[in-house]
Design an enzyme around this catalytic site. Structure first.
Site, PDB file in Angstrom:
ATOM      1  N   LYS A 554      -5.203   4.696  -5.038  1.00 10.03           N
ATOM      2  CA  LYS A 554      -4.169   5.178  -4.113  1.00 10.03           C
ATOM      3  C   LYS A 554      -2.759   5.053  -4.659  1.00 10.03           C
ATOM      4  O   LYS A 554      -1.807   5.532  -4.042  1.00 10.03           O
ATOM      5  CB  LYS A 554      -4.270   4.404  -2.790  1.00 10.03           C
ATOM      6  CG  LYS A 554      -5.555   4.654  -2.028  1.00 10.03           C
ATOM      7  CD  LYS A 554      -5.636   3.842  -0.753  1.00 10.03           C
ATOM      8  CE  LYS A 554      -6.009   2.405  -1.032  1.00 10.03           C
ATOM      9  NZ  LYS A 554      -7.379   2.236  -1.537  1.00 10.03           N
ATOM     10  N   VAL A 584      -8.616   8.298   0.699  1.00 11.96           N
ATOM     11  CA  VAL A 584      -8.663   8.086   2.154  1.00 11.96           C
ATOM     12  C   VAL A 584     -10.084   8.389   2.632  1.00 11.96           C
ATOM     13  O   VAL A 584     -10.597   9.474   2.390  1.00 11.96           O
ATOM     14  CB  VAL A 584      -7.680   9.008   2.907  1.00 11.96           C
ATOM     15  CG1 VAL A 584      -7.771   8.764   4.414  1.00 11.96           C
ATOM     16  CG2 VAL A 584      -6.260   8.799   2.419  1.00 11.96           C
ATOM     17  N   ASP A 653      -3.113  -1.499   2.938  1.00 10.63           N
ATOM     18  CA  ASP A 653      -4.064  -0.470   2.515  1.00 10.63           C
ATOM     19  C   ASP A 653      -4.064   0.695   3.505  1.00 10.63           C
ATOM     20  O   ASP A 653      -4.036   1.863   3.109  1.00 10.63           O
ATOM     21  CB  ASP A 653      -5.469  -1.078   2.414  1.00 10.63           C
ATOM     22  CG  ASP A 653      -6.515  -0.058   2.022  1.00 10.63           C
ATOM     23  OD1 ASP A 653      -6.421   0.481   0.908  1.00 10.63           O
ATOM     24  OD2 ASP A 653      -7.426   0.208   2.833  1.00 10.63           O
ATOM     25  N   LYS A 657      -2.771   4.699   2.929  1.00  6.54           N
ATOM     26  CA  LYS A 657      -3.591   5.868   3.286  1.00  6.54           C
ATOM     27  C   LYS A 657      -2.864   6.753   4.286  1.00  6.54           C
ATOM     28  O   LYS A 657      -2.958   7.990   4.221  1.00  6.54           O
ATOM     29  CB  LYS A 657      -4.934   5.399   3.844  1.00  6.54           C
ATOM     30  CG  LYS A 657      -5.822   4.728   2.805  1.00  6.54           C
ATOM     31  CD  LYS A 657      -7.080   4.131   3.417  1.00  6.54           C
ATOM     32  CE  LYS A 657      -7.925   3.446   2.349  1.00  6.54           C
ATOM     33  NZ  LYS A 657      -9.133   2.783   2.915  1.00  6.54           N
TER      34      LYS A 657
END
Length: 795
Positions: A554, A584, A653, A657
């Site tokens: 990511k 995602v 996290d 996303k």
């Protein structure tokens, strides 16, 4: 009438148990035919015999010790291969021959010289030893074989020939070593047979040298002229002199390898029905070449100039490998063996002394340390684009061409290049002509849970993908944080873990990038299964160097906005692709669904999602009966959390996303812009992991209070990332009604709701496992296949 099958073998093939067993197997497969074996003398024994002669000439006492060692060696071979009943006769033969050899060496010692006949005699007796050893172990199996020397068998007719014969060098051979392939060809002509086999001990004939191009494959069929072309250009497996005899009678020749006994090898014939097939059959390289260039403004239209060059070279006994002349007639280039270069230059300079003095010839130059690379194939004739493909492949690989040549038959294209570039050139050409157009050179970074599972999945499906869709996935590099495994042809994924342990070397990212990005592969990609920001910062550089990017990492999607935009600008300017579906929702089709909505004109009003598998599991299992801290410990033990659970509990996290989704909608959002409700008290944020785990109970009370509030409102706690219609992002722990899609989740389910103009009254919901190495690796694999489809695969 029985057919006659003639096989030429190297004597060394028979001097071990494996060779004995293969010979017996060869005999068994030819029981219905007459089998003739023509063997050379053992090269090592002949070389050692010459060494003995040299020692005798030098009056070196070591000669007698060496002689005893050779006799002992042969007796050990007899002991290993021959049954007891046959050993005595063979040992007596060896003893008698070594007595004769000792007498010869004594004569050499005294006279200090050796006759031509002496070397011929050694050739004969060594061949005779091998023939009699073979005879002994054949007889021990209840079969019979007759030994001839080469002169004897020439006096026989087909009818006189026994069912199983072995031919050794003739006793009267004087100057040259006995060549089994040439003699076998002569026998094939004499006995009018179409079954001629040449065995070698090293390799099969392949489309290129396997040591330089591991993906090279066996050439199943060659025409006579293709074989002679490859022989001229350095293929040591083809004996052009031997094939000439076969060509004269249209005899089929098969090239086989003793090492790969069950492979039928290469058939060489007249190819009457071979109009279809590949344009190029194979590539070959001649090393140690020098290029001599003769230039002069006065050469234009000068009659007889070229013939004068060849006359000069002929007089100096110079072998010409390649000749090229510019259409302007201003220059002529001649490629010669580097060992001939000096005398070639001298001969040309002497013969053109007058032209040099009159400045008709301006210069005679020589470049050394070159190689000639050649493509050979009858079907190149009249086929458009072959030459263009040949030279464009070299150009893409950065190989500088010094001179080119193509015969009028069009079955050969040759180029003179730097010797140091020959391997790169060979790989580039082979990839261009023989690799699938969907061959993808792949480097996988991070062979841990996700990366390792991905490699296993590719291993299981690669054959199916190639056979069904023509997709050729070559994992040519595997990289961990400190080590790398590089393989030219592609790592054997059936045992990649073992290979990585045994063969990996210290990581060199520059070398890794150059290896994966080899321009002779049609396509190149790096699959980054790490979570490294440093690696993500290299994506643009990799794309500018011709590589596509596939990643679950990511960090690039949430990097500073300028870098993020530059990635997509680079995609547009280079044609490289950036695939990041698994950033995602793991393997769920979240990103692609969102792209489809946006690109088809739907207005996305809001995105809400449970996008952390870890937090989903925690709140799907939290009902107040078990403390939240205990659930976190349980999740950590089951591997659901990161090694430091704060990486999940902090909400960062989910924040990342959420930013990825917002940016997909075109909003300029930084991670720092997103309010994130962390579940970690500030007092615990910077503690060592072990101490944090010991104080985990501090999370229990605030979580329990939120749970009670949600329950009182008949809601369920969910940790959700949100993007509203203005692009504002947020991450928070909130209660949702029991009939909401979020409240229907279980386990590690991710749930993403898209509220759009089309899906206004009832949101579009994507639901499924949002964590786990199998589903995440599967999502990365799917992105690789999307890349293959973009590159033209019919998937």
């Amino acid at each position: 009438m029985k057919e006659i099958n003639i096989h030429a073998l190297e004597a060394s093939m028979l001097l071990n148990k494996e060779g004995r067993n293969k010979l017996l197997k060869l005999r068994e497969s030819n029981k219905l035919n007459k089998l003739v074996l023509v063997i050379t003398s053992d090269k090592e024994l002949i070389i050692e015999a010459k060494g003995l002669i040299s020692l005798a000439k030098a009056k070196d006492e070591k000669v007698w010790v060496k002689l005893e060692e050779k006799e002992a060696y042969l007796n050990s071979v007899i002991f290993d291969l021959v049954a007891n009943d046959y050993r005595t006769e063979l040992s007596d033969l060896i003893k008698s021959d070594f007595t004769n050899i000792e007498d010869i060496l004594k004569s050499v010692w005294l006279v200090g010289d050796v006759s031509y006949g002496t070397l011929g005699y050694f050739d004969y007796i060594v061949g005779n030893w091998i023939a009699n050893i073979a005879k002994a172990f054949v007889n021990a199996e209840g079969d019979s074989i007759f030994c001839y020397d080469a002169n004897q068998i020439l006096s026989l007719t087909s009818d006189q020939l026994l069912d199983f014969s072995i031919v050794s060098p003739p006793i009267h051979k004087i100057r040259e070593s006995f060549n089994a392939e040439i003699f076998a060809s002569k026998l094939a002509v004499k006995f009018n047979t179409n079954n001629l086999v040449f065995w070698n001990s090293s390799s099969l004939l392949t489309t290129a040298n396997v040591s330089e191009v591991p993906s090279a494959t066996v050439i199943k069929n060659l025409c006579y002229n293709e074989a002679t072309e490859l022989s001229f250009f350095g293929s040591t497996l083809i004996n052009s002199k031997a094939i000439l005899f076969a060509i004269s009678k249209g005899i089929h020749v098969r090239l086989r390898c003793w090492k790969y006994f069950d492979d039928e090898g290469t058939l060489i014939n007249n190819c009457e029905n071979q109009k279809k097939g590949p344009s190029v059959k194979g590539f070959s390289v001649v090393h140690n070449v020098a290029l001599i260039s003769i230039e002069g403004a006065g050469l234009n239209g000068r009659v007889g100039f070229s013939s004068k060059v060849f006359d000069a070279l002929k007089s100096a006994n110079v072998n010409v490998i390649l000749f090229s002349q510019a259409s302007s007639e201003y220059s002529i280039s001649i490629a010669v063996p580097i060992s001939h270069a000096d005398r070639a230059i001298e001969a040309i300079t002497i013969n053109f002394n007058e032209e040099l003095s009159e400045e008709i010839v301006n210069s005679i130059d020589c470049i050394r340390d070159l190689a000639v690379i050649a493509a050979v194939g009858n079907n190149m004739a009249g086929k458009k684009g072959v030459a263009g493909k040949f030279f464009s492949s070299l150009g893409k690989a950065g190989v500088n061409v010094k001179a080119i040549a193509q015969g009028a038959s069009e079955r050969n294209i040759s180029a003179v290049i730097e010797s140091s570039e020959s391997t790169r050139a060979l790989r580039a050409l082979h990839a261009s002509f023989f690799l699938s157009k969907q061959a993808l050179s792949i480097g996988v970074i991070g062979p841990g849970n996700i990366g390792g599972t991905l490699l296993d999945q590719i291993s299981n499906e690669s054959t199916f993908l190639y056979e069904k869709f023509g997709i050729d996935l070559r994992i040519r590099a595997i990289v961990s944080s400190k080590l790398m495994l590089l393989d030219e042809d592609g790592v054997d994924l059936s045992n990649w873990r073992e290979a990585f342990k045994k063969n990996s070397v210290p990581l060199d990212m520059g070398k890794f990038t150059r290896h994966v990005g080899a321009t002779y592969f049609p396509h190149r990609a790096i699959v980054d299964c790490s979570s490294s920001s440093e690696l993500a910062s290299q994506y643009i550089s990799w794309m500018n160097n011709g590589m596509h990017i596939v990643t679950p990492n990511k960090k690039a999607g949430t990097a500073n906005l300028q870098y993020y935009k530059e990635i997509f600008e680079t995609c547009l300017s280079t044609g490289r692709r950036f695939y990041y579906e698994t950033t995602v929702g793991a393997g769920l089709p979240v990103i692609n669904t969102l792209k489809d909505l946006v690109q088809t004109g739907d207005n996305v009003r809001r995105i809400e999602g449970i996008v952390s598998g870890t937090l989903a599991w925690l709140f799907n299992n939290y009902d107040g009966s078990v403390k939240f801290s205990q659930l976190v410990k349980n999740a950590k033990e089951m591997g659901y959390t990161e090694p430091d659970p704060r990486d999940d509990l902090s909400g960062m996290d989910v924040g990342r996303k959420t930013v990825i989704l917002a940016r997909e909608l075109g909003y300029d959002v930084e991670v720092s812009d997103v309010p994130i409700e962390s579940l970690v008290p500030s007092s615990l944020a910077k503690l060592p992991v072990e101490e944090f785990m010991n104080q985990l109970e501090q999370l229990d009370e605030p979580i329990f209070e939120k749970y009670k509030q949600a329950k009182a409102e008949n809601k369920r706690l969910c940790y959700v990332g949100r993007v509203d219609e203005n692009g504002k992002c947020s991450v928070a722990l909130k209660g949702y009604p029991m009939d909401h899609p979020f409240s229907q989740a279980s386990g590690t389910d991710n749930v993403i709701c898209f509220t759009t103009d089309r899906y206004l009254t009832q949101p579009l919901v994507i639901k499924g496992p949002g964590a786990g190495r199998e589903v995440t690796a599967g999502g990365v694999f799917a992105d690789i296949l999307r890349l293959s489809a973009y590159l033209g695969a019919r998937v």
